[in-house]
Design a protein around this motif. Sequence first.
Motif, short mmCIF file in Angstrom:
data_model
loop_
_atom_site.label_atom_id
_atom_site.label_comp_id
_atom_site.label_asym_id
_atom_site.label_seq_id
_atom_site.Cartn_x
_atom_site.Cartn_y
_atom_site.Cartn_z
N MET A 163 -24.79 -4.76 22.59
CA MET A 163 -25.20 -6.12 22.26
C MET A 163 -25.09 -6.36 20.76
O MET A 163 -24.66 -7.43 20.34
CB MET A 163 -26.64 -6.32 22.75
CG MET A 163 -27.18 -7.68 22.51
SD MET A 163 -26.33 -8.87 23.53
CE MET A 163 -27.17 -10.34 23.12
N GLU A 164 -25.49 -5.35 19.98
CA GLU A 164 -25.42 -5.51 18.53
C GLU A 164 -23.97 -5.63 18.05
O GLU A 164 -23.69 -6.40 17.13
CB GLU A 164 -26.10 -4.33 17.84
CG GLU A 164 -27.60 -4.35 17.96
CD GLU A 164 -28.24 -3.17 17.24
OE1 GLU A 164 -27.85 -2.90 16.11
OE2 GLU A 164 -29.10 -2.52 17.84
N ASN A 165 -23.07 -4.89 18.69
CA ASN A 165 -21.67 -4.96 18.28
C ASN A 165 -21.07 -6.33 18.57
O ASN A 165 -20.29 -6.85 17.78
CB ASN A 165 -20.86 -3.86 18.97
CG ASN A 165 -21.22 -2.48 18.45
OD1 ASN A 165 -21.69 -2.34 17.33
ND2 ASN A 165 -21.00 -1.48 19.26
N VAL A 166 -21.42 -6.91 19.70
CA VAL A 166 -20.92 -8.24 20.05
C VAL A 166 -21.43 -9.27 19.04
O VAL A 166 -20.68 -10.12 18.54
CB VAL A 166 -21.34 -8.62 21.49
CG1 VAL A 166 -20.99 -10.05 21.80
CG2 VAL A 166 -20.71 -7.67 22.48
N LEU A 167 -22.73 -9.20 18.72
CA LEU A 167 -23.30 -10.12 17.75
C LEU A 167 -22.68 -9.93 16.37
O LEU A 167 -22.45 -10.90 15.65
CB LEU A 167 -24.82 -9.94 17.67
CG LEU A 167 -25.62 -10.44 18.87
CD1 LEU A 167 -27.09 -10.09 18.71
CD2 LEU A 167 -25.44 -11.93 19.04
N LEU A 168 -22.39 -8.68 16.02
CA LEU A 168 -21.78 -8.41 14.72
C LEU A 168 -20.37 -8.99 14.64
O LEU A 168 -19.99 -9.58 13.62
CB LEU A 168 -21.75 -6.90 14.46
CG LEU A 168 -21.21 -6.47 13.10
CD1 LEU A 168 -22.06 -7.03 11.98
CD2 LEU A 168 -21.14 -4.97 13.02
N VAL A 169 -19.60 -8.87 15.72
CA VAL A 169 -18.24 -9.43 15.73
C VAL A 169 -18.31 -10.95 15.63
O VAL A 169 -17.55 -11.57 14.86
CB VAL A 169 -17.49 -8.98 17.00
CG1 VAL A 169 -16.21 -9.77 17.18
CG2 VAL A 169 -17.20 -7.50 16.93
N ILE A 170 -19.24 -11.57 16.36
CA ILE A 170 -19.40 -13.03 16.29
C ILE A 170 -19.81 -13.45 14.88
O ILE A 170 -19.30 -14.44 14.34
CB ILE A 170 -20.41 -13.52 17.34
CG1 ILE A 170 -19.86 -13.29 18.74
CG2 ILE A 170 -20.76 -14.98 17.14
CD1 ILE A 170 -20.86 -13.54 19.85
N LEU A 171 -20.70 -12.68 14.27
CA LEU A 171 -21.15 -12.99 12.91
C LEU A 171 -20.00 -12.91 11.92
O LEU A 171 -19.86 -13.78 11.05
CB LEU A 171 -22.28 -12.03 12.51
CG LEU A 171 -22.90 -12.26 11.14
CD1 LEU A 171 -23.79 -13.50 11.19
CD2 LEU A 171 -23.69 -11.06 10.71
N LEU A 172 -19.16 -11.91 12.03
CA LEU A 172 -18.03 -11.78 11.13
C LEU A 172 -17.03 -12.91 11.31
O LEU A 172 -16.49 -13.44 10.33
CB LEU A 172 -17.35 -10.42 11.33
CG LEU A 172 -18.16 -9.21 10.87
CD1 LEU A 172 -17.45 -7.93 11.25
CD2 LEU A 172 -18.39 -9.27 9.38
#
Length: 123
Positions: free
Chosen positions: A1-10
């Motif tokens: 979940m954190e990786n998905v949010l991080l990609v969206i944030l970038l």
Amino acid sequence: MENVLLVILLILALALIAVVLMQRSEGGGLGIGGGGGGGGVMSARGAATALGKLTWVLGIGLLAISLAMTIVSAQKSADSSVIDRVGEEATETAPVPAPAAPDVTDMMPPATGDAPVAPPRAD
């Protein structure tokens, strides 16, 4: 979940940077001046309005994803603290003795008597 949010944030951050750089300079804050030439797809006022709205949307999205990442990471690490782990490591290892004080008598200049030490002459 954190990786998905991080990609969206970038992706949101890169999109926000691109939209801000595409906007027309209105005040010439750095003394560069505005983009006076025409030739845009939209009119100058319409482009400013659309890019301004897109900037707001991307900014709000960036803030929302950042808050979501903070909440997810706080829930994930709610059971332990970094300070708790530091305390456990200190109790598991043997205590390290303090180093002995250095002998500073050999670092001092030799005593020549009661006269004050004069600086060397600059000949």
